[in-house]
Design an enzyme around this catalytic site. Structure first.
Site, mmCIF file in Angstrom:
data_model
loop_
_atom_site.group_PDB
_atom_site.id
_atom_site.type_symbol
_atom_site.label_atom_id
_atom_site.label_comp_id
_atom_site.label_asym_id
_atom_site.label_seq_id
_atom_site.Cartn_x
_atom_site.Cartn_y
_atom_site.Cartn_z
ATOM 1 N N HIS A 1 -7.867 3.910 5.402
ATOM 2 C CA HIS A 1 -7.108 3.364 4.362
ATOM 3 C C HIS A 1 -6.812 4.950 3.698
ATOM 4 C CE1 HIS A 1 -4.932 0.855 1.617
ATOM 5 N NE2 HIS A 1 -6.012 1.390 0.584
ATOM 6 N N TYR B 1 -7.080 -10.876 4.054
ATOM 7 C CA TYR B 1 -8.332 -10.266 4.197
ATOM 8 C C TYR B 1 -9.059 -10.177 3.130
ATOM 9 C CZ TYR B 1 -5.954 -5.699 3.069
ATOM 10 O OH TYR B 1 -5.471 -4.746 2.385
ATOM 11 N N GLU B 2 -8.726 -10.298 2.019
ATOM 12 C CA GLU B 2 -9.402 -10.003 0.662
ATOM 13 C C GLU B 2 -10.263 -11.576 0.501
ATOM 14 O OE1 GLU B 2 -7.404 -8.464 -2.748
ATOM 15 O OE2 GLU B 2 -5.979 -8.304 -1.492
ATOM 16 N N HIS C 1 -2.737 -0.377 -4.878
ATOM 17 C CA HIS C 1 -2.063 -1.586 -5.400
ATOM 18 C C HIS C 1 -2.318 -1.700 -6.814
ATOM 19 C CE1 HIS C 1 -0.936 -3.871 -1.423
ATOM 20 N NE2 HIS C 1 -2.006 -2.722 -1.016
ATOM 21 N N ASN D 1 0.523 5.896 9.976
ATOM 22 C CA ASN D 1 -0.274 6.544 10.790
ATOM 23 C C ASN D 1 -0.055 5.990 12.146
ATOM 24 O OD1 ASN D 1 -1.608 3.808 9.494
ATOM 25 N ND2 ASN D 1 -2.173 3.986 11.451
ATOM 26 N N MET E 1 -0.835 -5.868 8.104
ATOM 27 C CA MET E 1 -1.644 -6.998 7.731
ATOM 28 C C MET E 1 -1.013 -7.897 6.600
ATOM 29 S SD MET E 1 -5.374 -4.748 7.316
ATOM 30 C CE MET E 1 -5.538 -3.367 8.738
ATOM 31 N N SER E 2 0.139 -7.812 6.360
ATOM 32 C CA SER E 2 0.838 -8.459 5.434
ATOM 33 C C SER E 2 2.314 -8.949 5.568
ATOM 34 C CB SER E 2 0.720 -7.370 4.069
ATOM 35 O OG SER E 2 1.647 -6.480 4.188
ATOM 36 N N SER F 1 0.903 -1.210 -0.019
ATOM 37 C CA SER F 1 -0.038 -0.144 0.098
ATOM 38 C C SER F 1 0.758 1.399 -0.070
ATOM 39 C CB SER F 1 -0.860 0.019 1.323
ATOM 40 O OG SER F 1 -2.088 -0.927 1.481
ATOM 41 N N ALA G 1 2.691 -0.747 4.384
ATOM 42 C CA ALA G 1 2.292 0.477 5.029
ATOM 43 C C ALA G 1 1.942 -0.239 6.574
ATOM 44 C CB ALA G 1 1.248 1.149 4.585
ATOM 45 N N HIS H 1 -4.186 -10.029 -0.347
ATOM 46 C CA HIS H 1 -4.142 -10.095 0.952
ATOM 47 C C HIS H 1 -4.905 -11.352 1.392
ATOM 48 C CE1 HIS H 1 -2.978 -5.962 0.370
ATOM 49 N NE2 HIS H 1 -2.345 -5.922 1.332
HETATM 50 N N1 HPA Z 1 -3.077 -1.219 11.148
HETATM 51 C C1 HPA Z 1 -2.499 -2.518 10.582
HETATM 52 N N2 HPA Z 1 -2.210 -2.149 9.148
HETATM 53 C C2 HPA Z 1 -1.924 -0.978 8.853
HETATM 54 C C3 HPA Z 1 -2.059 0.057 9.608
HETATM 55 C C4 HPA Z 1 -2.527 0.156 10.986
HETATM 56 O O1 HPA Z 1 -2.558 1.296 11.898
HETATM 57 N N3 HPA Z 1 -1.400 1.377 8.773
HETATM 58 C C5 HPA Z 1 -1.378 0.799 7.707
HETATM 59 N N4 HPA Z 1 -1.502 -0.581 7.504
#
Ligand code: HPA
Length: 278
Positions: free
Chosen positions: A251, A93-94, A63, A239, A215-216, A31, A121, A91
């Protein structure tokens, strides 16, 4: 798992036929990273992955769906590298099975790519690492993503009981840090997503000693290591993790932060590519 192996091998054959010999480094751009790679390579050839039957293509905003092969020219910053850029990832989660999540990485490794650079990210778990901070992974904690080696999925190549000490190559990382001392180092914790963490989970993850949450990456790193590749992974803190200083991750924020800190990220990406191999 015979079927999975057949799919990976079919992709390897296409890579060989269309692009020839494998690159020095392959990169999975997570990301916010796709734009960071723009203009990095010369003499590029591109494959639209949506045209390949068995290459699962990304659906998440930010992506891309191309594989770009080209040359990072030599400069005072380092030697020339032949590079394959995978513009996005799929991912768990998809709703993708883990074999699909790592299939592209497996194909790149089986093609003969010796170095795999995984970018993502992440949410910062530390108040002193504000958005825009870059972190090379020293290690990970897997808190809910499937292991890609489960059920003999490694296509019968190499051991299933893979040793993950030094999963993230210390030597490659040290060369990167020597060139880019502002890149931090720390532990990435993988959560299943796609919801962000609760503030209570974030507090727990901090207590466990993790520095960034995402998450990856973890399944791809394990799959690449199991096939003998040297792995480096780098996170951009897009973040503060949920609840820290009142953070409410989204996102949109992830993509905006990646854009705002794009120049530094592009420089670190180039340095990581130069640093692959002695
Ligand atoms: N948590 C999980 N995955 C992420 C985050 C987060 O705060 N920021 C970017 N990907």
């Amino acid at each position: 798992m015979f079927e999975e192996c057949t799919k990976v091998d079919a992709l390897v054959e296409i890579l060989q036929r269309w692009l020839g010999t494998p690159p020095d480094v392959a990169v999975v751009l997570g990301s916010g990273w796709k734009e960071r790679a723009q203009g990095l390579l010369e003499n590029t050839e591109e494959i639209d992955l949506r045209g390949l039957d068995n290459w699962p293509t990304p659906a998440v905003a930010g992506h891309g769906a191309s594989l770009v092969l080209g040359t990072l020219p030599a400069s005072e910053k380092g030697p020339q590298r032949r590079v394959a850029l995978c513009e996005g990832r799929v991912h768990c989660y998809e709703g993708r099975p883990i074999a699909e999540v790592v299939r592209g990485v497996r194909a790149l490794c089986r093609w003969g790519t010796p170095h795999m650079l995984l970018l993502n990210a992440a949410g910062s778990l530390r108040g002193d690492w504000q958005p825009g901070t870059l972190m090379a992974l020293t290690d990970h904690i897997n808190f809910g993503l499937p292991n890609p080696l489960t059920g003999g999925q490694n296509c019968g190549i190499g051991p299933e009981f893979v040793n993950l000490v030094d999963l993230y190559s210390p030597a490659w990382r040290e060369r990167l840090i020597a060139a880019q001392p502002q890149v931090e180092q720390g532990i990435y914790v993988a959560m299943p997503g796609p919801s962000y963490e609760t503030p209570a989970e974030v507090q727990l993850l901090r207590q466990l000693g993790a520095d960034a949450v995402g998450m990856s990456t973890v399944p791809e790193a394990i799959a690449a290591k199991a096939l003998g590749a040297e792995v480096l992974a780098m996170s951009m803190m897009t973040n503060l993790a949920a609840g820290l200083e009142g953070s409410q991750p989204s996102h949109e924020e992830v993509l905006e932060t990646a854009q705002a800190h794009g120049e530094a990220a592009a420089e670190a990406l180039a340095a990581a590519l130069h640093a692959a191999g002695a």
